[in-house]
Structures are given as C-alpha cells and as structure tokens.
Design an enzyme around this catalytic site. Structure first.
Site, short mmCIF file in Angstrom:
data_model
loop_
_atom_site.label_atom_id
_atom_site.label_comp_id
_atom_site.label_asym_id
_atom_site.label_seq_id
_atom_site.Cartn_x
_atom_site.Cartn_y
_atom_site.Cartn_z
N TRP A 1 -18.17 32.62 45.73
CA TRP A 1 -17.40 32.46 44.32
C TRP A 1 -18.06 32.78 43.06
CZ3 TRP A 1 -17.30 28.85 40.05
CH2 TRP A 1 -16.14 29.07 39.45
N GLN B 1 -18.68 38.37 45.32
CA GLN B 1 -17.84 37.48 44.68
C GLN B 1 -16.59 37.85 44.52
OE1 GLN B 1 -20.59 37.51 41.15
NE2 GLN B 1 -20.88 35.49 41.48
N THR B 2 -15.61 37.53 45.58
CA THR B 2 -14.35 38.04 45.90
C THR B 2 -13.29 38.11 44.64
OG1 THR B 2 -13.67 36.33 47.10
CG2 THR B 2 -14.54 38.25 48.19
N CYS B 3 -13.58 36.77 44.03
CA CYS B 3 -12.71 36.37 43.03
C CYS B 3 -12.69 37.52 41.70
CB CYS B 3 -13.05 34.99 42.44
SG CYS B 3 -12.84 33.73 43.53
N PHE B 4 -14.10 37.90 41.47
CA PHE B 4 -14.19 39.30 40.54
C PHE B 4 -14.56 40.35 41.07
CE2 PHE B 4 -16.10 34.55 39.49
CZ PHE B 4 -15.21 34.58 38.19
#
Length: 875
Positions: A875, A839-842
């Site tokens: 995401w 989950q690249t956003c986090f």
C-alpha cells in the site's frame, strides 16, 4: 386603500361569475351585499353578488368595500356562504341578524339560514351594534344549526383576523396584539398540533393515528380560512400601514420548514391556506412579489408530498384547475431560462417546476383512471373549449416540448462545432450543468402517460437529437428519476447506458466508519469471504467495503480489487459445482443444475449474486461474464433456442436438427415430452408437461417440445438457484425492485464490458501513453529495456504484470483511459538483485535500475508468476 388592492378591484370588476342583482331598499338603514366593484353606488337601492369562492375574489370584495367608506351608522363585514362564495356586506348598525338573513335569502342564498361567528350561532333578534363586530369580520352562513369541536380555534382565528383588520384600517389605534401577529399564528399552529397529540386512544384505533391527526390539523386550518384570518393578513401586508411587516412575518409562519414552528402533521395539510395566500397575493401584489413566490414554491412542495387534501381539493379536476395557473407561471419561468443564451435555470425554480408537474400528472392520471394515455382525438375536441384544464395542460406540455426541441438543436450544433475545432466535446462539468434539460424531458415523459401525442412527439425529438441526449445522460449526476430512459436505450450509447445503471447502484462511502470491514485469510479465501458477505445486512454492503488480508500490511482500493478477482476466480471455478463454463468461452458461465450436491449451494448462490453486484458497484472488472440464458432471466425475458447456442452447443445443434427433419425422421426418434436428468448420482425422467412421457413428439408439436425443453433445462431445473442469485444481486441495488430494469437497460455485450472488462490483447502503445515516470525519463535506457521486455511477454504474462502493478487484470472496455488515474514507474535505489515492488492503490511500479535486457526479463518473469503477482503488492 392600497394601490395594489385598487388594481385588484378593477380586475375583479371584469369577472363573469359575480353578477349584480338589484334589490328593494331596506326599510331601515340601507343594507347592501356585494362581492366586487359592481356594488351599488346609490343609496336608493342595494345589490347582492358573490364570488366564485376563491381568495382573489374575496380580496376584490374587500377592496371594493373599502373603496366606499361606510357611514358611522353602517357596519362593514363579510359573509362566507355555504357554497364557499364570499359576500361583502354593508348594513345599518340597527339592523338585526334576522334582517341580514332575510336579505340573503331574498338574494337566492336559501331559506332557514343561520349566521355563525367565532364558532357560535348568532340569535336573529340581536342587532349588529350589539354584536360589536371588529372591522372586516367574517360571518359564516349555514342552512342549519352549526356546532364546532374547536371553539378555541375559532376564537383565536377570529382574534387574528380582527387584529390584522384593525391594524390595516386605523393604524393610529392599534391593539397591542398587532405587534405579535406572528406569535398568534404560531400559537394557532401549535394548538392544531396539540389537538393531534391529544387524540384519544379510541380515535387512534378507529381511524388510524396519522389520518386522525391530519383531519384535526385540516379542520384547524379550515377554521383559519373561514374566520377570514388569511384575507385579513394579506390586506394588512398590502396596505401602507406601518404594521405590514408583522403581517408578512405571520404569513411566513406557513412557509417555515422548521418543525419547531411548523410541525410535520400541520405542514402536510397547509395546501388550502397556501393556495389562498397565493391567490390573494398573485392578483393584488403581482407575480414578482417575493412573498408570493415563496408561498407558491411552498405550495408546490407541500402538494408534491401527496398530503390528504380537504374536500375542496380532493377532486382531481378541482385540484388541477386550482393549481394549473401557478404551474403555468413556473413553466414560463423555466422556459424563459432555456431561451436565454446560457440556458440556465436556478435549482429552486427547477424544484418548483418538478413539484407542480408531479402533482399535475398524478391528478390527471387519477382522473383518467390509469387506463393509459388519452387518444389525441379525445382531448383535441377540448380545443373548442379553450378554458378547460385538459386542453390548457396539453398546450403547456407542447410548449415545453417545442422549447426543448430548440434547445437540443442548439446543443447539437454546439457539439458539432466543438468536435470539429478541438476533436473533443465540452467537459463533463459543462454538460452536467445542463442537467435541467433532462429534468424537463423526464416531466414530459410522465405527461406522455396522459396525452398520446406528447409521447409520440417526445420520441421524435429524442430520435432527432441523439448526440446531445447522449452527452447529457453520460455526464448526468445521480438521479433516480432518469430511469424512464431505459425504454429509449436504443438511442443511447454504451457510456450513457452505463451511467444509467450505475445510478441504480449505491455510491458507497469514503468514510471508513461507514464501510463493511473484512479481514481475510488467503488460505481460506472463499469460506471467509462467504461469511463476511452472505451474513451481512444489505445496508452494510451498500455503504462500501474495506478489507485486508491477514498478516499483510497492504490495504486500500488496490487490495480490494485484488480480492474481487480472487474471489470470483474461486467462486466460478468448476470445482465449486455452482457454475459451469460455456464449452467455447471459458470466461462465460451459466448456473449448474447439479449444484445441489453442496448442501449450502443456495446460500452460495445468494453470495454469488451479491459479489457480482458489489463488483459492478465498485467498478471492478473481474474477468467473469454471464451466459445469455442467465442474463435474459435476470432481465425478465424469455429464453429461445438461439439463446442457448453458447451455453449448450450440443443441445442447440440437436434441436436445430429436429426442426429440419421431415415427419418420418422425427417419428423414428421415438421422442416424448420428457427428458432424462442426473440428480445426486441417479438417473430420473422429468416430464416437460403433465403426462409428458405419454405424448409423442411429431412434426406438428416439435416447436412446442423444444420450447418446453429449453425452459425446463435453463429455467425450471435451476429455479431455486436462479431465485437466490437474483435476490443476492438485488440486495446491492439502491432499489431491489429495479433488478429487471437494471438488466433491461443493458445488452449482454454491455454487461460483458462492465463485469468482464476487455479480454483482447493489451495495446502496448496505449499502455505506454498512459504511463508517467518519477526518477526516470521516457528515453532512459532502463525504461527502453523495460518496455522491450514487456513487448516480448505472452498476453497472459502481460496481464499478470498489469495485475501486480495495479490489481487490474482485465482493463475497462475503453482501455487504459478507463482507469481512475495514470500509471507510474518510480525509480528505486535498490540494488539490481532486488525484485520490483508495487503500490497498487496508486498504480505505482517501483523499478530498480536493471542494467541489461536479460536481467530485466528475469526479474519481471519472477513477479509475473501467478502465485506471486496476486500477493506481492504493497500500500
């Protein structure tokens, strides 16, 4: 008479500009004219004097007049002379207007005089009793017949003045209008506004709508002053009358910021009225009076908007002399705040300080005609005349600089003690709370354009206190007025310079409704990205970006970071023929002069400039850096031979060799001031100067030849490409005109760190220390296997893993601590035959519990293949 006015009377008595003149007594009832406490106290003679035209003296006159009660056969009133002086008068009720004029003429106020009241000229034969003047009325002295275009304004202003005077002199017999003084003032303001709206088309066309409107509003407010309304309201406010609160409400009508009560066209010309209120209240009520401080603060705000000023204020010298005392008060408030232990200053005091200093600097620079700072020997001579504004403004500036020097010295000691005890400096919040120090330094920088020694001493102060200066700039919030620090960039560290340039970039919006949305097909990445970015309006891009890939669920900042890296990788690919990589540094690019093979190349250069600006705005390191030649051109600097060494080492070496040759060797080369070039598959010869093919290169002109050659290759031949790239980049800046300033604030190495990130090997220990676990523990066997597998990877594989995990391929220059958060490894319940996910956003890596090192390496190898790592995040 109030105690405040009594104090005012005693102050006025010491004024040097109000001399007394003994005059013969009138044959009728004694006639007296005076403007201060020095009025005649004997009925056997009269005196006449005048104040210097300021409201303080008018108040003094009013105080003096009220101190000597008139008999029932006397009339007390004021006369406003043609030189703006105010004269307080006592005369008999049977005296005629002509007798008053004769007396004023005998006092030296001129001949062929006229008196005007409420917009009409008074007949000489009329007695004062027949005029039935309200108490403390103001008449206007004119040397010729006077007419007015605004008779209703005169009537209303005179009504306000007489109502306030009646409420102050005899509270037992108050007219009904006294209960609505504020409504009368609002009506006066509204009439001024309506007069603007009622301008004829001819007026609007001939003078310009804004200017004509301002003229009408200014005329109305001048009538308000001439009719004595401001003076009467202040007298009522300072009195013990039960109606003083109504006067306060009326005065506050000029302080209101609500357009419904104070329209903008009236607000911008209220400075003379506010100045009159400030003078009267300052002298009579004192500096701590809340109403006075409100008037002073509003005066500073109105003046800083650069309104059109009336003749009494449109001279720089005149305006500075009037404003300087109030500016000095505000400066003292700020200096007192700095002298306190917390060094705190209220935002309102800081705004008032900045507004007054802005006005002072603008007018002073106008006075010196913009020719640069005055030499110190020029204004030091003014010290012999200590009352001149030039010297007083200079002294005030030096006082500010001295106090700031002391503050920075204290902060430097605190910073040193903090570092010694904890190893770290105070929090960013603590330093941001001291940002008012930077505001004051900014004002001193503006003043340095007026006084030579202020600029010199400011430089010495900044040089002596680099550590606290850098801490302040690093932690400063967005403030476009800090751009002056660009000229002191040699005193600033990278983090401080970085913060300065980020202030020139938009902040973007978190609200998705404000973002520029994109839906991109990976198979047409560059073309679709070009359509979304190149065709967008500047304002749409400055609000921020929101994007997703077609047929993928992932969205958010992680996907945006991935898109930036992929787009830059495609855009700077040699296949696009837009940019060329430097031979010895494949990450560094310069513009390709043969890009014209693509008919859309100029539009793509605009697109490229926007992409670079957006990557900086979103703080994404894309792994691409610009060559020095391109960087220098963006910064508006010239390119020298040493600057081309990376972009074209062959050309650099040949030019160096020419400079080392003797005359015979140069002649044997048969060089001319021209060069060969390829254009769309054909060879052509380009003259480096007019007739260049006929000018031979020799030992005397070789340096000039090399300069022209470099300019032609790295500037002239790609001028169109450079222009479009610069325009695209400037589209992203908050102020496109600051493009050169943006790059001037940076060194090339700074831009490399901001745009390209850290190209060194990843520090595995730093990686581990910035990783936290969920479901796992740091000492678990699975985590030990994971880090062992990462350690055995190549540098490129490690980058691919980091990119899969975070959408960050090139770390910030300060490593993992430069990321927006820690990294996380989450334990999943998936079977060991499943691949990791992210989950690249986090910054989350979801890792199944692989049981062996071989299994761990195999699974990590699969996700670090480039075609997988660029499209596997969620995401």
């Amino acid at each position: 008479m109030s105690a405040a006015l009594a104090c005012l009377r005693r102050t006025s008595k010491r004024r040097r500009d109000a001399p007394d003149h003994a005059l013969p007594p009138s044959s009728k009832q004694p006639l007296m004219a005076h403007a201060g406490a020095d009025a005649a106290e004997s009925s056997s003679s009269a005196s006449a004097s005048a104040s210097g035209g300021d409201g303080a003296s008018a108040a003094a006159a009013a105080a003096s007049a009220s101190s000597a009660p008139a008999s029932p056969r006397e009339v007390h009133f004021f006369v406003r002379a043609t030189d703006s002086r105010t004269i307080a008068m006592h005369a008999g009720r049977d005296d005629t207007v002509g007798a008053v004029l004769d007396h004023l003429g005998a006092c030296g106020y001129g001949r062929d005089l006229r008196l005007v009241y409420a917009g009409r000229q008074l007949a000489p034969e009329v007695t004062l009793a027949e005029l039935r003047l309200p108490p403390d009325s103001t008449l206007h002295l004119s040397a010729r017949l006077r007419s007015t275009q605004h008779p209703h304004a005169w009537q209303l202003a005179s009504h306000i003045a007489s109502t306030a005077a009646a409420a102050e002199s005899d509270p037992s017999r108050i007219p009904a209008a006294a209960f609505a003084l504020d409504e009368l003032v609002k009506e006066f303001i509204l009439r001024a506004h309506r007069a603007n709206l009622g301008l004829s088309r001819h007026d609007r066309a001939s003078t310009g709508e804004d200017r004509a409107a301002a003229d009408h509003a200014a005329e109305y407010l001048d009538i308000f002053l001439q009719a004595g309304a401001a003076l009467a309201l202040v007298r009522l406010y300072l009195s013990k009358s039960p109606f003083r609160s109504y006067a306060e409400s009326a005065i506050k009508c000029f302080i209101a910021t609500d357009p419904s009560s104070l329209p903008m066209d009236v607000l911008v010309v209220t400075a003379p009225v506010l100045l009159e209120f400030c003078r009267l209240l300052s002298l009579a009520a004192g500096k701590k009076e809340l109403l006075y401080r409100s008037c002073r603060r509003t005066l500073a705000s109105v003046l800083s908007t650069r309104p059109r000023l009336p003749p009494s204020m449109n001279s720089p010298t005149r305006l500075i002399e009037q404003v300087l005392p109030f500016a000095r008060e505000t400066v003292d408030v700020v200096l007192d705040g700095l002298a306190s232990m917390p060094m705190l200053i209220s935002p309102s005091d800081l705004d008032e300080f900045s507004n007054f200093l802005k006005v002072m600097c603008q007018q002073a620079r106008h006075w010196i005609s913009g020719e640069g700072p005055m030499p110190s020997n020029l204004y030091s001579r003014e010290s012999e005349h200590g009352d001149t504004w030039i010297w007083r403004f200079h002294n005030m500036s030096m006082d500010m600089l001295k106090r700031l020097d002391e503050c920075l010295k204290t902060l430097e000691m605190d910073l040193s003690l903090s570092s010694e005890s904890t190893g770290v400096m105070d929090s960013q919040t603590t330093w941001a709370a001291r940002s008012h120090i930077l505001v004051m330094l900014t004002e001193l920088d503006f003043i340095s354009a007026i006084y030579e020694d202020v600029g010199h001493n400011l430089q010495l102060v900044l040089l002596a206190h680099r550590a606290p200066l850098n801490a302040l700039v690093r932690c400063s919030k967005r403030n476009e007025r800090l751009h002056w620090l660009v000229k002191h960039k040699n005193l600033l560290c990278f983090e401080a310079r970085r913060n300065l340039v980020f202030m020139m970039l938009p902040e973007g919006k978190d609200d998705f409704g404000e973002l520029h949305e994109m839906l991109i097909d990976r198979s047409h990445l560059l073309d679709e990205s070009f359509n979304y970015i190149a065709q967008a309006k500047q304002t749409e891009l400055r609000g921020g970006l929101f994007m997703e890939f077609k047929n993928e669920e992932a969205t958010g900042p992680g996907v945006l970071r991935e898109w930036f890296c992929l787009v830059c990788q495609a855009l700077f690919s040699p296949k696009q023929v837009l940019f060329s990589p430097c031979p010895e540094d494949k990450r560094r690019f310069y513009l390709n002069e043969t890009s014209a093979v693509d008919p859309l190349h100029l539009k793509y250069f605009t697109f490229a400039g926007r992409i670079i600006g957006l990557a900086l705005m979103h703080k994404v390191q894309v792994g691409v850096v610009l060559d020095r030649t391109l960087f220098l051109h963006l910064a508006g600097r010239s390119i020298t031979l040493e600057d081309i060494s990376v972009a074209d080492p062959v050309k650099y070496a040949s030019c160096k060799k020419i400079l080392e040759m003797d005359a015979a060797e140069i002649d044997s080369l048969y060089l001319t001031f021209s060069r060969g070039a390829h254009e769309l598959g054909t060879e052509k010869v380009i003259d480096l100067c007019p007739g260049g093919q006929n000018i031979s290169v020799n030992i005397r002109n070789r340096e000039h030849y090399i300069d022209l050659l470099i300019k032609n290759i790295f500037v002239d031949s790609i001028s169109s490409q450079l222009t479009h790239f610069m325009e695209g980049f400037a589209d992203i800046l908050v102020n496109p005109k600051r493009r050169e300033e943006f790059f001037e604030c940076l060194d090339l190495e700074d831009l490399d760190r901001l745009l390209g990130g850290n190209n060194n090997a990843i520090n595995l220990q730093d990686w581990k220390s910035h990783t936290q676990y969920n479901g796992y523990k740091e000492k678990d066997r699975h985590i030990t296997l994971f880090w062992k597998a990462v350690e055995r990877m190549s540098i490129e594989r490690q980058r691919q893993l980091l990119f899969f995990w975070t959408s960050v391929k090139y770390l910030p220059s300060d490593g993992f601590c430069g990321l927006s958060s820690k990294l996380y490894i989450y334990k999943t319940s998936d079977s060991p035959d499943r691949l990791p996910s992210s989950q690249t956003c986090f910054y989350r890596l979801c890792l199944p519990p692989y049981t062996s090192l071989k299994m761990m390496e195999n699974q990590l190898q699969k996700i670090t293949q480039e075609h997988v790592s660029c499209s596997f995040g969620t995401w």
